[in-house]
Motif scaffolding. Structure first.
Motif, PDB file in Angstrom:
ATOM      1  N   UNK A 162       0.828  -1.211   0.000  1.00 28.18           N
ATOM      2  CA  UNK A 162       0.000   0.000   0.000  1.00 28.18           C
ATOM      3  C   UNK A 162       0.859   1.256   0.000  1.00 28.18           C
ATOM      4  N   UNK A 163       1.878   1.277   0.858  1.00 31.47           N
ATOM      5  CA  UNK A 163       2.753   2.446   0.940  1.00 31.47           C
ATOM      6  C   UNK A 163       3.609   2.609  -0.306  1.00 31.47           C
ATOM      7  N   UNK A 164       3.943   1.491  -0.969  1.00 35.95           N
ATOM      8  CA  UNK A 164       4.785   1.562  -2.164  1.00 35.95           C
ATOM      9  C   UNK A 164       4.026   2.072  -3.386  1.00 35.95           C
ATOM     10  N   UNK A 165       2.711   1.868  -3.411  1.00 33.24           N
ATOM     11  CA  UNK A 165       1.925   2.277  -4.585  1.00 33.24           C
ATOM     12  C   UNK A 165       1.960   3.794  -4.755  1.00 33.24           C
ATOM     13  N   UNK A 166       1.544   4.513  -3.722  1.00 31.15           N
ATOM     14  CA  UNK A 166       1.554   5.982  -3.769  1.00 31.15           C
ATOM     15  C   UNK A 166       1.181   6.514  -2.401  1.00 31.15           C
ATOM     16  N   UNK A 167       1.492   7.785  -2.164  1.00 37.23           N
ATOM     17  CA  UNK A 167       1.107   8.380  -0.886  1.00 37.23           C
ATOM     18  C   UNK A 167      -0.410   8.488  -0.795  1.00 37.23           C
ATOM     19  N   UNK A 330       4.652   4.525   7.177  1.00 32.82           N
ATOM     20  CA  UNK A 330       4.719   5.811   6.473  1.00 32.82           C
ATOM     21  C   UNK A 330       5.658   6.771   7.203  1.00 32.82           C
ATOM     22  N   UNK A 331       5.483   6.876   8.518  1.00 35.33           N
ATOM     23  CA  UNK A 331       6.263   7.819   9.316  1.00 35.33           C
ATOM     24  C   UNK A 331       7.748   7.474   9.309  1.00 35.33           C
ATOM     25  N   UNK A 354       8.850   7.438  -9.899  1.00 41.10           N
ATOM     26  CA  UNK A 354       8.036   8.350 -10.706  1.00 41.10           C
ATOM     27  C   UNK A 354       6.694   8.669 -10.055  1.00 41.10           C
ATOM     28  N   UNK A 355       6.287   7.866  -9.067  1.00 44.21           N
ATOM     29  CA  UNK A 355       5.029   8.144  -8.349  1.00 44.21           C
ATOM     30  C   UNK A 355       5.266   9.007  -7.114  1.00 44.21           C
ATOM     31  N   UNK A 362      11.162   3.207   2.313  1.00 40.46           N
ATOM     32  CA  UNK A 362      10.081   2.327   2.774  1.00 40.46           C
ATOM     33  C   UNK A 362      10.597   0.906   2.991  1.00 40.46           C
ATOM     34  N   UNK A 363      11.333   0.389   2.002  1.00 48.93           N
ATOM     35  CA  UNK A 363      11.802  -0.995   2.086  1.00 48.93           C
ATOM     36  C   UNK A 363      12.799  -1.199   3.222  1.00 48.93           C
ATOM     37  N   UNK A 364      13.676  -0.219   3.442  1.00 55.22           N
ATOM     38  CA  UNK A 364      14.645  -0.354   4.535  1.00 55.22           C
ATOM     39  C   UNK A 364      13.923  -0.353   5.892  1.00 55.22           C
TER      40      UNK A 364
END
Length: 490
Positions: A162-167, A330-331, A354-355, A362-364
């Motif tokens: 969800x977080x990777x798709x877009x804010x 997210x935070x 690009x998004x 996020x991944x780390x």
């Protein structure tokens, strides 16, 4: 919107510009995008103060202090209102994904921004493990065929995606998660108050009005000192109020979002914390065994005669857990993004796709969260307990840093951008210093409590290590700059 200037401390080279309040060119690969709508920000602000701890941990606070726990919540709530007002003053003037870490960088020095930023990141990735495990326990109870570790993995993977798709997808999820929490607590307060005064048709509760606040040992059954014990038990359930100031940087109108969030924090705390705990204490005697056995909210609902209260509350707690997980990821990622942009973390953390999503950040963050979840299952009483205790007092450290930063930032904003000072801390600087005294007192008082002492000492140890790393980096950077600036003698 124009891009945010880097908030840099004295004595170091300007870092990469912090584009956190919107890039100059929407969709550019090096800046976050303004993907959060006003409704997202409003619900993030409201939901940010309602953590799973309110539902799960309030029973222990009631048992420790009796009806006086209301004063504990009021004291901590007042402290949070003041801290949010200070943070709102700075965030409205200079929206940034790094929020208080970026402001500390400028006002107190590079070491402060580095230290509090990494400590805050550490706090939230540990929270990821706690909430993933809590959610997995509930889901395993519903579907016992799937092991708990698998549920924790599923929950983490879904919210990472969800977080990777877009804010915007983060904002949409949080809008609905927070919405369920808000509606649930609002309904609980309304239905509960009707039952308290005998106005709820078909209620099993005798409706004794306010009698339960004093009929079992008085309002202070454990003595006035229990108020402070209660403070220690409830203070950490308020963590998360500041998330909206990080998220504001990715909204279309950061200044307006911060103003609204700051101005509404008083009624949010009054209704959701004081209102709901007041209902529990007036529906049941504070020492009713069911408050600890079933949880304060389930016990209150059972006393009214709401069918399947336990299952209803499980759904609401799961929603709160998922909301906290979603916001925690997210935070942590936005703090890592800001640290990367200021040169205090790997540069990859400051890159966006690009998004407009900081994928590496996020991944780390989620990788550390997965590792912490593994520790929780493998070594729950040793390694994970250490992580838990060593991040326990970070919330109070963050609030202290916000206070000291605001003392300096007020003058900086007045000198550089006086027109941006649209939110002002009340009775400055007296209330700021009073808040510093309150937070310091809580930290000192924690040293007299067995569980609190370990949290403070271990959190101080971790903080000392992080500050030492930041100071060593500062010395190394200074030597590099001196070497570059000094002409060679050969």
């Amino acid at each position: 919107m124009t891009s945010q200037k880097t908030l840099a401390g004295p004595g170091h080279q300007p870092a990469k510009p912090d584009r956190s309040n919107g890039p100059d060119t929407p969709g550019s690969s090096d800046g976050l995008q303004a993907g959060l709508k006003n409704r997202h920000l409003s619900m993030i602000a409201i939901g940010g103060v309602i953590g799973a701890g309110l539902f799960v941990g309030s029973g222990a606070g009631i048992a420790a202090a009796g009806p006086a726990i209301l004063l504990s919540y009021a004291l901590v709530g007042l402290m949070v209102v003041f801290v949010m007002r200070m943070l709102g003053e700075m965030a409205a003037a200079r929206p940034s994904s790094g929020s208080f870490s970026a402001y500390a960088d400028q006002a107190l020095g590079r070491w402060a921004g580095f230290s509090i930023g990494w400590l805050y990141w550490f706090f939230w990735v540990v929270v990821l493990a706690v909430e993933a495990t809590a959610g997995a326990k509930i889901l395993e109870g519903w579907v016992p065929g799937v092991p708990q570790w698998a549920w924790a993995l599923i929950v983490m993977v879904v919210l990472t995606a969800t977080n990777l798709v877009s804010v915007g997808s983060y904002g949409e999820f949080e809008f609905w998660f927070a919405g369920i929490k808000v509606v649930a607590i609002g309904a609980f307060v309304v239905v509960g108050m009707l039952a308290v005064f005998g106005l709820l048709p078909g209620s099993d509760n005798p409706g004794s009005g306010l009698a339960h606040l004093t009929d079992t040992g008085g309002f202070f059954p454990k003595g006035p000192g229990a108020i402070l014990t209660g403070v220690l038990m409830v203070v950490f359930s308020f963590m998360g109020s500041e998330i909206v100031t990080l998220a504001a940087g990715e909204s279309e109108n950061p200044q307006r979002a911060v103003q609204k969030a700051t101005n509404s924090v008083i009624w949010r705390i009054a209704v959701f914390y004081l209102g709901s705990i007041f209902v529990v204490l007036t529906l049941l005697p504070w020492n009713d065994a069911s408050i600890l056995e079933d949880g304060s909210y389930v016990a209150a609902l059972n006393s009214i005669g709401i069918p399947h209260a336990g299952q209803v509350m499980d759904v609401i707690v799961l929603t709160a857990v998922l909301s906290c997980l979603n916001s925690g990821l997210y935070t942590a990622s936005r703090m890592a993004f800001s640290l990367g942009g200021r040169g205090d973390a790997p540069k990859a953390f400051a890159r966006t796709n690009k998004r407009g999503v900081p994928q590496a950040a996020i991944l780390s963050s989620v990788v550390f969260g997965f590792v912490a979840v593994f520790f929780n299952y493998q070594w729950p009483d040793t390694v994970f307990q250490f992580l838990l205790n060593s991040s326990g007092a970070v919330a109070l450290f963050v609030w202290l840093v916000i206070c000291f930063t605001q003392l300096r930032m007020r003058g900086i904003i007045l000198r550089e951008q006086p027109e941006k000072l649209v939110v002002r801390m009340w009775l400055f600087p007296y209330l700021t210093w009073a808040t510093i005294a309150m937070i310091s007192f809580v930290l000192v008082y924690m040293l007299t409590d067995d569980s609190g002492r370990e949290q403070v000492l271990l959190s101080l140890l971790v903080a000392a290590v992080v500050v030492a790393i930041s100071l060593i980096r500062e010395v190394q950077n200074r030597k590099k700059r001196t070497a570059v600036e000094t002409p060679s003698n050969t």
